[in-house]
Design a protein around this motif. Structure first.
Motif, mmCIF file in Angstrom:
data_model
loop_
_atom_site.group_PDB
_atom_site.id
_atom_site.type_symbol
_atom_site.label_atom_id
_atom_site.label_comp_id
_atom_site.label_asym_id
_atom_site.label_seq_id
_atom_site.Cartn_x
_atom_site.Cartn_y
_atom_site.Cartn_z
ATOM 1 N N GLU A 262 -29.057 18.390 24.503
ATOM 2 C CA GLU A 262 -29.202 19.310 25.630
ATOM 3 C C GLU A 262 -29.995 20.559 25.287
ATOM 4 O O GLU A 262 -30.405 21.299 26.185
ATOM 5 C CB GLU A 262 -27.813 19.703 26.158
ATOM 6 C CG GLU A 262 -27.071 18.546 26.824
ATOM 7 C CD GLU A 262 -25.716 18.963 27.365
ATOM 8 O OE1 GLU A 262 -25.283 20.106 27.050
ATOM 9 O OE2 GLU A 262 -25.088 18.151 28.068
ATOM 10 N N HIS A 263 -30.221 20.795 24.000
ATOM 11 C CA HIS A 263 -30.941 22.006 23.578
ATOM 12 C C HIS A 263 -32.053 21.630 22.591
ATOM 13 O O HIS A 263 -31.982 21.956 21.398
ATOM 14 C CB HIS A 263 -29.967 22.999 22.938
ATOM 15 C CG HIS A 263 -28.848 23.420 23.833
ATOM 16 N ND1 HIS A 263 -28.994 24.403 24.785
ATOM 17 C CD2 HIS A 263 -27.570 22.975 23.932
ATOM 18 C CE1 HIS A 263 -27.844 24.558 25.433
ATOM 19 N NE2 HIS A 263 -26.971 23.698 24.934
ATOM 20 N N PRO A 264 -33.105 20.969 23.081
ATOM 21 C CA PRO A 264 -34.198 20.558 22.189
ATOM 22 C C PRO A 264 -35.088 21.704 21.753
ATOM 23 O O PRO A 264 -35.830 21.567 20.784
ATOM 24 C CB PRO A 264 -34.983 19.563 23.052
ATOM 25 C CG PRO A 264 -34.740 20.036 24.457
ATOM 26 C CD PRO A 264 -33.321 20.537 24.471
ATOM 27 N N ASN A 265 -35.009 22.836 22.458
ATOM 28 C CA ASN A 265 -35.856 23.987 22.154
ATOM 29 C C ASN A 265 -35.027 25.117 21.538
ATOM 30 O O ASN A 265 -33.799 25.103 21.566
ATOM 31 C CB ASN A 265 -36.539 24.490 23.431
ATOM 32 C CG ASN A 265 -37.270 23.376 24.161
ATOM 33 O OD1 ASN A 265 -37.826 22.471 23.539
ATOM 34 N ND2 ASN A 265 -37.244 23.431 25.490
ATOM 35 N N TYR A 266 -35.716 26.102 21.012
ATOM 36 C CA TYR A 266 -35.038 27.245 20.376
ATOM 37 C C TYR A 266 -34.592 28.212 21.473
ATOM 38 O O TYR A 266 -35.110 29.312 21.628
ATOM 39 C CB TYR A 266 -35.996 27.923 19.402
ATOM 40 C CG TYR A 266 -35.369 28.962 18.501
ATOM 41 C CD1 TYR A 266 -34.207 28.705 17.781
ATOM 42 C CD2 TYR A 266 -35.967 30.217 18.341
ATOM 43 C CE1 TYR A 266 -33.658 29.649 16.944
ATOM 44 C CE2 TYR A 266 -35.430 31.175 17.500
ATOM 45 C CZ TYR A 266 -34.271 30.882 16.807
ATOM 46 O OH TYR A 266 -33.726 31.832 15.967
ATOM 47 N N GLY A 528 -45.624 19.931 17.030
ATOM 48 C CA GLY A 528 -46.787 20.580 17.611
ATOM 49 C C GLY A 528 -46.536 21.342 18.891
ATOM 50 O O GLY A 528 -47.175 22.369 19.155
ATOM 51 N N ARG A 529 -45.594 20.879 19.689
ATOM 52 C CA ARG A 529 -45.283 21.558 20.952
ATOM 53 C C ARG A 529 -44.792 22.979 20.744
ATOM 54 O O ARG A 529 -44.835 23.807 21.655
ATOM 55 C CB ARG A 529 -44.228 20.759 21.719
ATOM 56 C CG ARG A 529 -42.909 20.604 20.956
ATOM 57 C CD ARG A 529 -41.853 19.821 21.738
ATOM 58 N NE ARG A 529 -42.366 18.545 22.192
ATOM 59 C CZ ARG A 529 -42.000 17.964 23.343
ATOM 60 N NH1 ARG A 529 -41.125 18.558 24.127
ATOM 61 N NH2 ARG A 529 -42.482 16.807 23.675
ATOM 62 N N PRO A 537 -42.009 25.231 24.573
ATOM 63 C CA PRO A 537 -42.896 24.144 24.163
ATOM 64 C C PRO A 537 -44.037 23.960 25.148
ATOM 65 O O PRO A 537 -43.903 24.267 26.333
ATOM 66 C CB PRO A 537 -41.968 22.924 24.159
ATOM 67 C CG PRO A 537 -40.889 23.262 25.136
ATOM 68 C CD PRO A 537 -40.672 24.746 24.988
ATOM 69 N N GLU A 538 -45.168 23.490 24.626
ATOM 70 C CA GLU A 538 -46.308 23.249 25.502
ATOM 71 C C GLU A 538 -47.106 22.064 24.969
ATOM 72 O O GLU A 538 -47.208 21.859 23.764
ATOM 73 C CB GLU A 538 -47.188 24.488 25.603
ATOM 74 C CG GLU A 538 -47.696 25.011 24.276
ATOM 75 C CD GLU A 538 -48.463 26.318 24.424
ATOM 76 O OE1 GLU A 538 -49.530 26.308 25.048
ATOM 77 O OE2 GLU A 538 -47.972 27.344 23.902
#
Length: 615
Positions: A262-266, A528-529, A537-538
């Motif tokens: 549920e929390h793939p990003n920082y 890379g994202r 992320p991008e």
């Protein structure tokens, strides 16, 4: 799905691998020299934490208290059951100290709810609690209730207990005089389960240890590991496919697996679990310890030392040896990591002449800053010798830039680019070994010839060196890349290519030779994202030249005359790291099979590696 229960042997292995404890037999009889008591100490919110206290039978003098707080159990439980070794090392055990182990909140025999990497609460009020307050309340009880203590407390711990050691520095009790965080987690998005946002698939099995909650104190294991019925880790995860297919092994009752997905990003969830952000105005003396080949926690020790050094005015030193996770707490005649031998009795010398000296000075001695220990003790993993410095990185270094050019690793940049095809169905292995490991270690010095000979790994190297070159400090890869896809991982490896006449040792695997051995000195990945922001992320724009910077953790390594410095660049590192679909999706944990696509990646020859060379 079938699961198997933790056995005593597996639990002991877990304790060794995660805590770094030495289990070698010693002639010293703990039971003959110590008494043991088990108590439940009440925290400010009423929760009881199970605490085991070993006190010297010789009561003619007072002793300091040395404490470790752990999620891995303070067992064996029972007043008549003793550990074979107690304390940070055998020297501190034999000379006499009050040794304390505590099950942290929500683990084993302690009450409460466990929170993996519980967030710190500044300016707590009333019954608010965190690991800092639990440590404070425990120390307060110990100095007031344990007989023959001298009013001084030290805390140590390796790996997760190292995180709790760091935590003890926040809002520290006045009696806390010396703390040694060892292989300590600094920020959970960069240690253990993540590296620069990439998920470490190799730690997936360990999710069982942290993800299942218990409802009441227990001296029995309440969690189970998935029975994978495979001895080939690479093939198992390749056959498993996308991460979402692993849900059949961990259901919603595994809290940690759910959190990871549920929390793939920082995001705020991970950010508030970081502890290095709070390391300021520290008062106790600190000795940070780490292994230069620690596959689990390399980021944390460097960042812990640096943050305390820059934001506090206390006694703060750092020790880094040629160790894997927790090796310094073991008793090895020969110190090696994988195939690479570094010397004899390195851990014993550290335990006797560094760790024991540090704690004794602040807990039994004058407690001033004149310990006789250097600010920095770090092992040169190329020359295989200890060095001491007044600061880290050393002051007598100069920056140098090598370009990933068409000529190899060169001081001048070339034009054009190198390219390779990255296929998620044929990822680059992180190791040649066929195995199923709980957590990886050996690969940190593994021979990289197998990778150098793959078409999806780019190789850049210097000519044969005509003199020694010592890299000391940070290594920064500044890649200029492009991809036909919309996402990609980027892996950079710093490698020491040995001379052809280097002799084998008893550690050399039978199918290898140390002549022309490609020793991995340091490596790191960037998902890379996250190249611009770990929180946002991008995707990549297909075929557009893009900057991707990767900070490799610090090194202290001499590339000897006759050797070569090599850089490898690749996009898969399996199954150490999960597979990137190479098609941008919002959450890789939820990617589908159809998202995974073969792509062509370019590395432009104005990409560079920035290093610090010791003068």
């Amino acid at each position: 799905m079938r699961f198997f229960k933790i056995t005593v042997l597996k639990l002991l292995f877990l304790l060794i691998s995660c805590s770094g404890f030495s289990q070698e037999k010693d002639s010293y009889d703990v039971k003959a020299n110590y008494t043991k008591q088990e108590v439940d100490i009440v925290m400010r919110d009423g929760t009881k934490l199970h605490t085991t206290i070993y006190s010297p039978k010789d009561t003619s003098k007072k002793y300091p208290i040395l404490m470790q707080r752990t999620p891995y159990s303070s067992r064996p439980y029972g007043a008549d059951q003793f550990r074979s070794q107690i304390g940070p090392n055998k020297y501190l055990m034999k000379e006499g100290n009050i040794i304390v182990y505590q099950d942290v909140r929500g683990r084993w025999m302690s009450e409460g709810v466990y929170d993996n990497m519980r967030a710190y609460i500044p300016n707590k009020k009333g019954k608010q609690f965190d690991e800092a307050s639990d440590t404070y309340d425990t120390i307060d009880w110990l100095v007031k209730n344990v007989a023959n203590n001298n009013g001084k407390v030290g805390v140590w711990g390796i790996s997760y207990p190292g995180f709790y050691a760091t935590y003890s520095l926040l809002d520290s009790h006045p009696a806390l005089k010396a703390v040694s965080p060892q292989a300590c987690i600094g920020d959970f998005f960069f240690d253990d389960f993540h590296h620069n946002g990439a998920y470490l698939l190799s730690y997936w099995r360990a999710t069982a240890v942290f993800g299942y909650e218990k409802t009441e104190p227990t001296d029995k294991g309440w969690y189970s590991f998935p029975d994978l019925k495979s001895k080939d880790q690479y093939q198992f995860f390749l056959d498993a496919g996308p991460l979402s297919n692993l849900d059949k092994y961990y259901k919603e009752d595994n809290v940690f697996w759910t959190q990871l997905k549920e929390h793939p990003n920082y995001d705020e969830f991970w950010q508030k679990r970081g502890i290095i952000q709070h390391l300021e105005k520290i008062k106790p003396a600190v000795m940070v310890v780490g292994g230069l080949f620690d596959a689990e926690d390399l980021y944390g020790p460097f960042e812990t030392y640096e943050n305390i050094e820059n934001r506090s005015d206390n006694y703060n030193i750092m020790v880094f040896g040629p160790w894997s996770h927790g090796d310094w707490a073991r008793s090895k005649e020969r110190q090696a990591v994988g195939n690479v031998y570094f010397g004899d009795k390195l851990s014993e010398n550290y335990q006797k002449n560094v760790e024991t000296k540090f704690f004794n000075h602040f807990l039994k001695g004058s407690g001033d800053d004149k310990t006789g220990l250097p600010e920095i003790q770090i092992f040169d993993t190329g020359k295989k010798e200890w060095n001491s410095y007044e600061s880290w990185p050393p002051k007598n270094t100069e920056k140098k830039t090598f370009y990933l050019s068409s000529k190899g690793l060169d001081e001048s940049q070339g034009g054009d680019f190198s390219e390779f095809v990255s296929d998620p169905k044929k990822p680059v292995p992180y190791s040649e070994d066929i195995k199923m490991v709980f957590t990886p270690r050996k690969y940190m010095t593994d021979d990289q010839r197998f990778a150098a000979r793959r078409p999806d790994v780019l190789v850049f190297e210097t000519p044969v060196l005509t003199e020694d070159v010592t890299l000391s400090g940070e290594v920064l890869a500044k890649l200029k890349v492009a991809t036909t896809g919309t996402d990609a991982d980027w892996v950079v490896k710093l490698i020491d290519v040995f001379a052809n006449d280097v002799e084998d040792t008893q550690e050399t695997q039978k199918y290898l030779k140390m002549g022309n051995y490609h020793m991995m000195v340091r490596s790191e990945i960037m998902r890379g994202r996250f190249r611009n922001d770990f929180s946002k992320p991008e995707p990549f724009v297909p075929n557009q030249k893009t900057d991707v910077n990767i900070k490799l953790q610090d090194v202290h390594h001499t590339f000897k005359k006759g050797h070569k410095i090599q850089i490898q660049v690749q996009s898969t590192w399996f199954p150490l790291i999960d597979l990137n679909p190479q098609t941008y999706v919002p959450n890789i944990f939820k990617a589908k099979e159809s998202d995974f696509t073969k792509q062509t990646h370019k590395v432009f020859h104005d990409s560079s590696i920035e290093v610090s060379i010791l003068k």
